[in-house]
Design a protein around this motif. Structure first.
Motif, PDB file in Angstrom:
ATOM      1  N   GLU A 441      -1.296  17.945 -11.995  1.00  0.00           N
ATOM      2  CA  GLU A 441      -1.084  18.228 -10.583  1.00  0.00           C
ATOM      3  C   GLU A 441      -2.217  19.105 -10.066  1.00  0.00           C
ATOM      4  O   GLU A 441      -2.609  20.088 -10.701  1.00  0.00           O
ATOM      5  CB  GLU A 441       0.264  18.931 -10.374  1.00  0.00           C
ATOM      6  CG  GLU A 441       0.499  19.204  -8.898  1.00  0.00           C
ATOM      7  CD  GLU A 441       1.858  19.797  -8.564  1.00  0.00           C
ATOM      8  OE1 GLU A 441       2.730  19.845  -9.443  1.00  0.00           O
ATOM      9  OE2 GLU A 441       2.020  20.210  -7.403  1.00  0.00           O
ATOM     10  N   LEU A 442      -2.730  18.748  -8.878  1.00  0.00           N
ATOM     11  CA  LEU A 442      -3.768  19.562  -8.260  1.00  0.00           C
ATOM     12  C   LEU A 442      -3.075  20.539  -7.322  1.00  0.00           C
ATOM     13  O   LEU A 442      -2.574  20.154  -6.266  1.00  0.00           O
ATOM     14  CB  LEU A 442      -4.753  18.669  -7.506  1.00  0.00           C
ATOM     15  CG  LEU A 442      -5.513  17.691  -8.420  1.00  0.00           C
ATOM     16  CD1 LEU A 442      -6.253  16.653  -7.602  1.00  0.00           C
ATOM     17  CD2 LEU A 442      -6.484  18.454  -9.317  1.00  0.00           C
ATOM     18  N   GLY A 449      -6.575  13.498  -4.301  1.00  0.00           N
ATOM     19  CA  GLY A 449      -6.144  12.735  -5.472  1.00  0.00           C
ATOM     20  C   GLY A 449      -5.112  11.697  -5.102  1.00  0.00           C
ATOM     21  O   GLY A 449      -5.250  11.033  -4.079  1.00  0.00           O
ATOM     22  N   ARG A 450      -4.103  11.565  -5.945  1.00  0.00           N
ATOM     23  CA  ARG A 450      -3.079  10.539  -5.721  1.00  0.00           C
ATOM     24  C   ARG A 450      -1.763  11.162  -5.298  1.00  0.00           C
ATOM     25  O   ARG A 450      -1.351  12.179  -5.856  1.00  0.00           O
ATOM     26  CB  ARG A 450      -2.907   9.742  -6.999  1.00  0.00           C
ATOM     27  CG  ARG A 450      -4.201   9.037  -7.247  1.00  0.00           C
ATOM     28  CD  ARG A 450      -4.299   8.308  -8.508  1.00  0.00           C
ATOM     29  NE  ARG A 450      -5.575   7.604  -8.417  1.00  0.00           N
ATOM     30  CZ  ARG A 450      -5.840   6.431  -8.954  1.00  0.00           C
ATOM     31  NH1 ARG A 450      -4.929   5.833  -9.663  1.00  0.00           N
ATOM     32  NH2 ARG A 450      -7.017   5.869  -8.792  1.00  0.00           N
ATOM     33  N   ASP A 487      -0.657   5.514  -3.032  1.00  0.00           N
ATOM     34  CA  ASP A 487      -1.646   5.951  -2.034  1.00  0.00           C
ATOM     35  C   ASP A 487      -2.480   7.124  -2.544  1.00  0.00           C
ATOM     36  O   ASP A 487      -1.998   7.946  -3.328  1.00  0.00           O
ATOM     37  CB  ASP A 487      -0.940   6.416  -0.754  1.00  0.00           C
ATOM     38  CG  ASP A 487      -0.472   5.259   0.098  1.00  0.00           C
ATOM     39  OD1 ASP A 487      -1.228   4.284   0.240  1.00  0.00           O
ATOM     40  OD2 ASP A 487       0.656   5.327   0.625  1.00  0.00           O
ATOM     41  N   GLY A 488      -3.693   7.191  -2.037  1.00  0.00           N
ATOM     42  CA  GLY A 488      -4.505   8.374  -2.244  1.00  0.00           C
ATOM     43  C   GLY A 488      -4.259   9.328  -1.083  1.00  0.00           C
ATOM     44  O   GLY A 488      -3.893   8.889   0.013  1.00  0.00           O
ATOM     45  N   ILE A 499      -3.639  10.840   4.457  1.00  0.00           N
ATOM     46  CA  ILE A 499      -3.506   9.703   3.555  1.00  0.00           C
ATOM     47  C   ILE A 499      -4.829   8.946   3.588  1.00  0.00           C
ATOM     48  O   ILE A 499      -5.304   8.573   4.658  1.00  0.00           O
ATOM     49  CB  ILE A 499      -2.357   8.756   4.004  1.00  0.00           C
ATOM     50  CG1 ILE A 499      -1.087   9.546   4.349  1.00  0.00           C
ATOM     51  CG2 ILE A 499      -2.096   7.674   2.971  1.00  0.00           C
ATOM     52  CD1 ILE A 499      -0.520  10.397   3.256  1.00  0.00           C
ATOM     53  N   THR A 500      -5.403   8.717   2.412  1.00  0.00           N
ATOM     54  CA  THR A 500      -6.734   8.107   2.388  1.00  0.00           C
ATOM     55  C   THR A 500      -6.694   6.609   2.129  1.00  0.00           C
ATOM     56  O   THR A 500      -7.699   5.934   2.260  1.00  0.00           O
ATOM     57  CB  THR A 500      -7.624   8.811   1.352  1.00  0.00           C
ATOM     58  OG1 THR A 500      -6.901   8.904   0.111  1.00  0.00           O
ATOM     59  CG2 THR A 500      -7.977  10.212   1.804  1.00  0.00           C
TER      60      THR A 500
END
Ligand code: WT7
Length: 635
Positions: A441-442, A449-450, A487-488, A499-500
């Motif tokens: 986890e970041l 990230g994701r 999703d990224g 959301i990327t």
């Protein structure tokens, strides 16, 4: 302070913290105070993401239609529940009151019962955006049948696959549908689909376009005469909290669509609560979501969420370009729409028309503008804000999925300060996190990230129909004890989420989720085709468009490429639907593959995007020599 209606940012934070600290107490209070139960629950939540198994409000009994209809009769009987705007603006619109809707749903419920539909049976609804679509959905829910709505733009093959996957017993459809200046032969599509469907015993046909169709004796029935004889009252079936309410298919990374199963109580509580807050709905508002009810957006935020709140919800049968590109604004002006919820692809298509049309209409009733379906790019965001909202209506960029049932990350209008391209903050009770590729986890801000969710929310899909293992593999296996969204996302310096985009083999075209596999499977059915690979590339209006790389069999090599392209798109239309047609088709001698034989879509994606400066190391490919040819011949 009311936990049900959040009005200030401090309130949001306070309620959010409570919903995370004591989720069970929190959701129990919401459920207790704002819904009609036949019996209360014994246990608010039990869950185990490793199985995965999630149960909300176990032991409770209810019927969602009593929450959408019966309980409003005393106070809102004459209030408009559904406001129907037909495709053709010259046709009269329909204002269906709560009482009328209640009666129509009961009549339809009787018809279904008379056809032998019982609690737990699956009913396929393949109906255009006319009131009968909402009525059919609610009638199924009233008798405890599980509805499976299939978007009425899907092909016969897509329809039969979905009918067969869940063994639907009955199909509700229409003779045909209107779409701008065109008509679609819906009944013809159903007839073709049913050649492959043994489970279907009867078909109820709504008369909409009055076309000549064939009715199969003993199987097909015109709906209206059956409705005319049916009583307008009726008891609702008592359902358990975790009884399935509906199945809705979404495409995935294999050819087979995933039948996401949503259950009754949690779905109801979450869609109603999000609707109230995300749209800041007030009693006399007129709310319009432009989506089709064939998608989750329509299920949750045209039908269930609004009706549970006693709202007036608009159903629009047509398209934004008919009779001209001013149609949306005409409808906003005509009904004094207060909340307008649409997709970035529609915004981009309208923006392309300039502002002349929009300036002819009075849009001053608008208070909230919503966006959903894909990331909204900065240009579209500003166009929407400047020209539609006149910089006074907040833009609600709401992130969610078929699988989540309801809105998950979103600003609340007049509560959360917005930021272009950011979905901003998690909704109450939602615990998002950002993971790196190694499963860590970041933590903290400014990470990319994701996107995963750590804790269950009430409207999470409970399984994939008939395939629990696939549910586990797709959503709960990438990261331990987490729901993986596919999703990224990034979190900025103040904790806002952006959301990327998808990190899997799903491409979002005009807001529609398209798995590459079903499209490739369709193309590969063409006798001249040997192999194919689909990737997305940026498109001004659709967000992404599809680029197909196709290798031909020897027999196909001498064929005329223009004809072949047409035939390929024709096959795709038949198997998947017109939304999946390819914008570009490049015939190529070979596709780049790894040594284990996997097609390297990453390289093909770069070529389609015309970004070949950094293709990475291609020397490990099985056939690196094909890459230069593909670049040289790229379209
Ligand atoms: C995927 C889900 C649920 C509404 C309709 C789509 C993308 C959805 C946003 C948004 C960026 C978004 C995601 C998601 N998506 N809303 N506001 N910003 N991306 O439902 O067909 O199940 O698609 O749509 O990629 O995973 P769906």
């Amino acid at each position: 302070m009311s936990n049900y209606h959040i009005k200030h940012l401090e309130e949001y934070y306070q309620i959010y913290r409570k919903s995370i600290r004591e989720p069970e107490n929190f959701w129990e209070e919401i459920a207790e105070e704002h819904f009609l139960w036949r019996k209360k629950w014994n246990n608010v939540l039990s869950w185990d993401f490793s199985k995965p198994e999630i149960k909300w409000f176990e032991g409770a009994e209810l019927n969602i239609t009593e929450n959408c209809l019966d309980r409003h009769l005393a106070t809102r009987g004459d209030k408009t529940a559904i406001l129907f705007e037909p495709n053709n603006p010259d046709e009269t619109s329909e204002h269906i009151s709560y009482r009328q809707l209640y009666e129509r749903v009961n009549q339809m419920a009787h018809v279904l019962k008379n056809q032998g539909v019982k609690k737990g049976d699956r009913v396929c609804i393949y109906v255009p955006m006319i009131p009968e679509l909402a009525v059919s959905i609610l009638a199924c829910a009233r008798i405890g049948a599980i509805h499976s709505v299939v978007f009425a733009g899907f092909s016969s093959k897509a329809l039969s696959t979905r009918i067969n996957d869940s063994d639907c017993k009955l199909v509700i459809t229409a003779d045909g549908s209107y779409r701008g200046d065109k008509t679609i032969d819906l009944k013809g599509i159903v007839d073709e689909a049913l050649n492959d469907c043994d489970s279907v015993k009867s078909v109820l046909v709504i008369k909409r376009i009055h076309s000549e169709i064939t009715m199969k004796a003993g199987r097909d029935f015109w709906l209206q005469p059956l409705l005319d004889n049916a009583p307008k009252d009726g008891k609702a079936e008592i359902m358990k909290a975790e009884d399935p309410l509906f199945i809705l298919y979404t495409s995935g990374s294999t050819g087979k669509p995933k039948g996401m199963v949503h259950t009754t109580a949690g779905y109801m509580v979450y869609t109603a609560y999000t609707f109230k807050n995300v749209f800041q709905y007030k009693e006399n508002d007129v709310y319009w979501c432009t989506a089709d009810i064939g998608w989750i957006t329509g299920h949750s935020y045209i039908v269930y969420g609004p009706l549970c709140n006693g709202a007036t919800t608009v159903m629009f049968e047509g398209v934004p370009s008919y009779p001209d590109f001013g149609r949306f604004w005409d409808i906003v002006q005509k009904y004094k729409i207060t909340q307008f919820y649409t997709a970035p692809t529609a915004i981009r298509a309208l923006a392309k028309q300039g502002t002349e049309l929009i300036e002819q209409y009075d849009l001053s009733s608008l208070k909230v503008l919503g966006s959903v379906g894909e990331p909204i790019n900065e240009e579209a965001w500003h166009w929407y804000n400047d020209n539609v909202g006149k910089r006074k209506s907040p833009i609600i960029d709401s992130w969610w999925q078929t699988e989540t049932g309801g809105i998950m990350i979103t600003p609340l209008p007049y509560v959360t300060p917005t930021k272009p391209t950011y979905a901003t903050l998690p909704f109450i009770g939602v615990q998002p996190c950002i993971m790196d590729e190694n499963g860590e986890e970041l933590k903290g801000n400014q990470v990319d990230g994701r996107l995963c969710i750590k804790f269950p929310w009430p409207s999470i899909a409970r399984t994939i129909w008939g395939n629990h293992q696939r549910y586990k593999d797709t959503y709960f296996s990438a990261y331990k004890n987490m729901y993986f969204t596919g999703d990224g996302a990034l979190r900025d310096e103040v904790g806002y989420y952006r959301i990327t985009g998808r990190v899997d083999d799903v491409i979002i075209v005009s807001g529609h989720n398209l798995g590459t596999a079903p499209i490739e499977d369709a193309i590969n059915e063409h006798p001249a085709v040997s192999e194919s690979a689909i990737v997305g590339f940026p498109h001004d209006i659709k967000g992404n468009a599809l680029y197909g790389y196709v290798t031909l069999k020897e027999s196909g090599e001498s064929r005329d490429h223009t004809n072949l392209r047409k035939e390929i798109n024709q096959i795709i239309t038949e198997h998947v639907g017109p939304i999946a047609k390819l914008d570009k088709i490049q015939f190529t001698a070979g596709l780049p593959k790894t040594r284990s034989g996997k097609i390297m879509r990453r390289i093909l994606r770069k070529i389609a995007e015309k970004d070949t400066s950094n293709l990475g190391d291609i020397s490990t490919l099985l056939n690196p020599e094909c890459v230069q040819d593909i670049i040289d011949e790229a379209l």
